[in-house]
Design a protein around this motif. Structure first.
Motif, PDB file in Angstrom:
ATOM      1  N   LEU A 108      -7.647  -4.282   7.167  1.00  0.00           N
ATOM      2  CA  LEU A 108      -7.321  -4.606   5.774  1.00  0.00           C
ATOM      3  C   LEU A 108      -6.496  -3.492   5.134  1.00  0.00           C
ATOM      4  O   LEU A 108      -5.529  -3.764   4.413  1.00  0.00           O
ATOM      5  CB  LEU A 108      -8.602  -4.842   4.973  1.00  0.00           C
ATOM      6  N   SER A 109      -6.885  -2.252   5.375  1.00  0.00           N
ATOM      7  CA  SER A 109      -6.143  -1.133   4.797  1.00  0.00           C
ATOM      8  C   SER A 109      -4.732  -1.053   5.357  1.00  0.00           C
ATOM      9  O   SER A 109      -3.773  -0.771   4.632  1.00  0.00           O
ATOM     10  CB  SER A 109      -6.894   0.184   5.039  1.00  0.00           C
ATOM     11  N   VAL A 110      -4.592  -1.336   6.660  1.00  0.00           N
ATOM     12  CA  VAL A 110      -3.263  -1.319   7.282  1.00  0.00           C
ATOM     13  C   VAL A 110      -2.396  -2.437   6.717  1.00  0.00           C
ATOM     14  O   VAL A 110      -1.203  -2.234   6.424  1.00  0.00           O
ATOM     15  CB  VAL A 110      -3.392  -1.423   8.807  1.00  0.00           C
ATOM     16  N   LEU A 111      -2.980  -3.617   6.552  1.00  0.00           N
ATOM     17  CA  LEU A 111      -2.234  -4.727   5.957  1.00  0.00           C
ATOM     18  C   LEU A 111      -1.803  -4.394   4.534  1.00  0.00           C
ATOM     19  O   LEU A 111      -0.678  -4.724   4.122  1.00  0.00           O
ATOM     20  CB  LEU A 111      -3.099  -5.993   5.953  1.00  0.00           C
ATOM     21  N   TYR A 112      -2.674  -3.749   3.786  1.00  0.00           N
ATOM     22  CA  TYR A 112      -2.332  -3.363   2.410  1.00  0.00           C
ATOM     23  C   TYR A 112      -1.123  -2.433   2.394  1.00  0.00           C
ATOM     24  O   TYR A 112      -0.195  -2.621   1.586  1.00  0.00           O
ATOM     25  CB  TYR A 112      -3.533  -2.681   1.751  1.00  0.00           C
ATOM     26  N   ILE A 113      -1.120  -1.447   3.282  1.00  0.00           N
ATOM     27  CA  ILE A 113       0.001  -0.503   3.335  1.00  0.00           C
ATOM     28  C   ILE A 113       1.284  -1.222   3.732  1.00  0.00           C
ATOM     29  O   ILE A 113       2.347  -1.013   3.137  1.00  0.00           O
ATOM     30  CB  ILE A 113      -0.303   0.639   4.317  1.00  0.00           C
TER      31      ILE A 113
END
Length: 338
Positions: A39-44
């Motif tokens: 999720l954090s990678v997708l956000y970035i």
């Protein structure tokens, strides 16, 4: 009556509850770590890195495939906890296999495209790189996803009990063809990409060692990056593929006790393959210096940001590797920014 006999023969239930209880906790741990990471990678990628402007569409698709696969893990853990290899519910069983087949295939397909792109950038400098053209177009990513959909058809057809009938139910010719097709897809989507990855990696490393001039530390780092992809693929996918072949051999050989052991080993190694969802962001995304800077400045505390960014720029990961083509032209090769 026949339906119950087929279900018993194809045994969804496990032969060793202790093994699958441990596997359920491992899968739960993978979900607990993989969900926030992806999720954090997708956000970035979406809000900070703007992947569509940084030629990282293939990387973004790998993360999407990993995220969708991680989303399936709670159901897998639940059934393992209840002593079931697969869900006894027809719709749930089909849905899980569809998600696993599609997203594993997508992750591998985009990984292969990235490796081919690196191969052309290093081994065939100055020549037209068709992958570089393709990766700039979001439509190509959609085409790849659509191309993978037909490969899930053998899994979705209603010809087997408990989603696992090969070598057991042979009532009709069409059932045998469907089950065989499913196994062919399973092995092909692993073995063929592995051959391509090994070929590209060997040629890239050979080229970097013999033809490239520049900072030796950067060249070694570039070699480590491309080699790590093959190592990751081998660790995550090859063991389960070999275990699947052994499982089919024991089943066709009508050795039920050996099959029970082979099934446990196969399911355990399939759980190992889910680690790919955790390692993909580390191996692919964080080797891209621009993405790494965006991630650090977004999620890391200020005191840690300074230390990590100082290490980032002092190591030179944001720079390019200089190499010379066969035509004598000097080109910059952002090996770590792919």
């Amino acid at each position: 009556m026949m339906d119950s006999i087929d279900r018993n023969v194809d045994h969804c239930n496990v032969s060793n509850n202790a093994t699958y209880n441990i596997l359920s906790w491992i899968v739960a741990g993978q979900f607990a770590l993989g969900l926030p990471l992806n999720l954090s990678v997708l956000y970035i990628f979406i809000f900070r890195f703007k992947f569509w402007k940084n030629k990282s569409i293939f990387l973004f698709n790998i993360v999407v495939a990993d995220f969708l696969l991680v989303a399936c893990l709670p159901a897998k853990a639940y059934h393992y906890q209840r002593g079931q290899r697969r869900s006894p519910n027809y719709i749930m069983c089909k849905t899980m296999l569809f998600m696993v087949f599609l997203n594993r295939g997508a992750s591998i397909a985009f990984l292969v495209m990235l490796s081919i792109d690196r191969y052309f950038n290093v081994v065939h400098l100055g020549r037209r790189n068709f992958v570089k053209v393709l990766k700039k177009s979001p439509q190509i990513s959609v085409v790849i996803w659509l191309f993978l959909l037909p490969l899930t058809i053998p899994t979705m057809l209603n010809t087997f009990e408990c989603c696992n009938s090969y070598g057991r139910v042979n009532n009709t010719f069409s059932q045998g063809v469907t089950d065989t097709s499913r196994e062919v897809v399973f092995f092909t989507e692993i073995l063929l990409p592995f051959i391509i990855l090994v070929f590209c990696t060997v040629r890239i490393v050979h080229r970097l060692r013999r033809k490239t001039v520049g900072d030796k530390s950067k060249l070694r780092r570039a070699s480590y990056v491309v080699t790590s992809v093959v190592v990751l693929f081998s660790v995550c996918f090859l063991p389960s593929t070999i275990a699947r072949a052994v499982l089919l051999a024991t089943r066709l050989g009508m050795r039920p006790e050996a099959e029970n052991v082979a099934a446990e080993v196969y399911d355990s190694l399939m759980v190992l393959s889910y680690i790919d969802c955790l390692l993909d962001p580390l191996v692919y995304c964080f080797c891209h210096s621009g993405f790494k800077v965006a991630y650090v400045t977004t999620f890391c505390p200020v005191f840690l940001q300074k230390r990590l960014l100082k290490l980032e720029f002092s190591s030179g990961m944001g720079t390019t590797t200089t190499t010379t083509s066969s035509r004598g032209r000097t080109l910059s090769l952002p090996m770590l920014d792919k």
